[in-house]
Design an enzyme around this catalytic site. Structure first.
Site, PDB file in Angstrom:
ATOM      1  CB  SER A 175       1.832  -3.016   9.178  1.00 23.50           C
ATOM      2  OG  SER A 175       1.473  -3.271  10.405  1.00 23.50           O
ATOM      3  CE1 TYR A 188       6.677  -0.552  10.103  1.00 26.50           C
ATOM      4  CE2 TYR A 188       4.530  -1.035  11.287  1.00 26.50           C
ATOM      5  CZ  TYR A 188       5.449  -1.444  10.228  1.00 26.50           C
ATOM      6  OH  TYR A 188       5.324  -2.590   9.502  1.00 26.50           O
TER       7      TYR A 188
END
Length: 316
Positions: A175, A188
């Site tokens: 990501s 995350y």
């Protein structure tokens, strides 16, 4: 000896410039795509979201076999049936990548029942979506175990055989938050930053290993259930009477999972080491590398990323 060292120091900038120009020119030339007809692809988190689209895309591009790993049998079964109907052999196995013993056990089962995995796609991930002080310890550990440590276990399980065959590919769906974190997703962002470091180190470590490569995909926000309810900063300037999305519609579009899957499979076929989606994320990383922290904080305030996780619901 000193003269030799001085010459090396003088030549170093020239060599760096040469390699940068050479790499840039090669990136502009169309590269040869490798054939997938003999590949056995294993995708973690393959039952839904990006994983499901990756499975469909690999099958569409001619992969010989597709294997799905995940924790929810219903999703895995539905995806496997859909792929099998398209004419590609597909298998699924229940496996929690956070469980080291389970990964090694299921890897052995896969080798015995399906064959050697030649493309490993580490896609499984979770997001807790809370601040550090609002997060319980177990949820924080779960994010690190699945998003980061799971890659250690799956790669250790399948990479040795790839090296032995001198044929294989390790893929990580990462990501852009690994390089440009946001508040409210500390679990995350941290796990993805660790995952990126893992892939960067692995990619360099495999430079001398013929036939085995790596691809790391760093997408912007993707429209999947996992980030359901997350408010994109491109919509958050309404209080100023400005629509950032209307001003820059092509710079920060939310990505479709099928597009991420298509670009990922293409990057694997082209042996591309790193893929940023969309291409404007390159500029974001470059800007962050030299902008002062005060300027970055002002950009976060203006764009609204401080509150983008306030409406986060996640996968229901």
């Amino acid at each position: 000896m000193e003269l030799k060292s001085a010459c090396r120091m003088l030549l170093f900038p020239v060599q760096m410039f040469y390699y940068i120009v050479r790499a840039s020119l090669f990136s502009l030339l169309p590269s040869r795509r490798k054939d997938l007809s003999k590949e056995v692809v294993l995708i973690t988190g393959g039952g839904r979201g990006i994983g499901r689209h990756l499975a469909k895309e690999f099958a569409k591009q001619g992969a010989r076999k597709v294997i799905l790993w995940g924790r929810t049998e219903k999703c895995l079964k539905e995806t496997a049936e859909e792929i099998s109907l398209s004419g590609t052999e597909c298998h699924y196995f229940i496996c929690d990548v956070a469980n080291r013993e389970e990964v090694y056990k299921q890897a052995k089962v896969v080798r015995e029942k399906v064959g050697d995995v030649t493309i490993l796609v580490n896609n499984a991930a979770v997001v807790h979506g809370k601040s550090l002080m609002d997060s319980d310890d177990d949820s924080l550990l779960k994010s690190q175990h699945i998003n980061t440590m799971g890659q250690f276990w799956t790669t250790k399980a399948f990479l040795p055989r790839m090296l032995e065959l001198q044929h294989g590919h390790v893929v990580c769906i990462n990501s852009i938050l690994s390089q440009s974190p946001i508040p409210g997703a500390i679990d995350y962002c941290t796990s993805k930053a660790s995952s990126l470091a893992f892939m960067e180190s692995l990619t360099l470590g495999l430079l001398d290993c013929p036939g085995v490569g790596c691809t790391t995909v760093l997408p912007f926000h993707t429209n999947t259930e996992m980030f359901q309810g997350m408010r994109l900063f491109v919509y958050n300037c309404c209080h100023l009477g400005i629509s950032t999305y209307n001003m820059f519609p092509h710079l920060f579009p939310p990505l479709k999972p099928e597009v991420v899957a298509q670009r990922t499979v293409d990057a694997v076929r082209a042996d591309k080491a790193f893929l940023y989606l969309p291409w404007t994320m390159h500029a974001l990383v470059i800007l962050k590398s030299f902008m002062p922290q005060v300027a970055l904080e002002e950009i976060h305030k203006f764009s609204g990323t401080y509150t983008c996780m306030n409406t986060f619901k996640g996968r229901t």
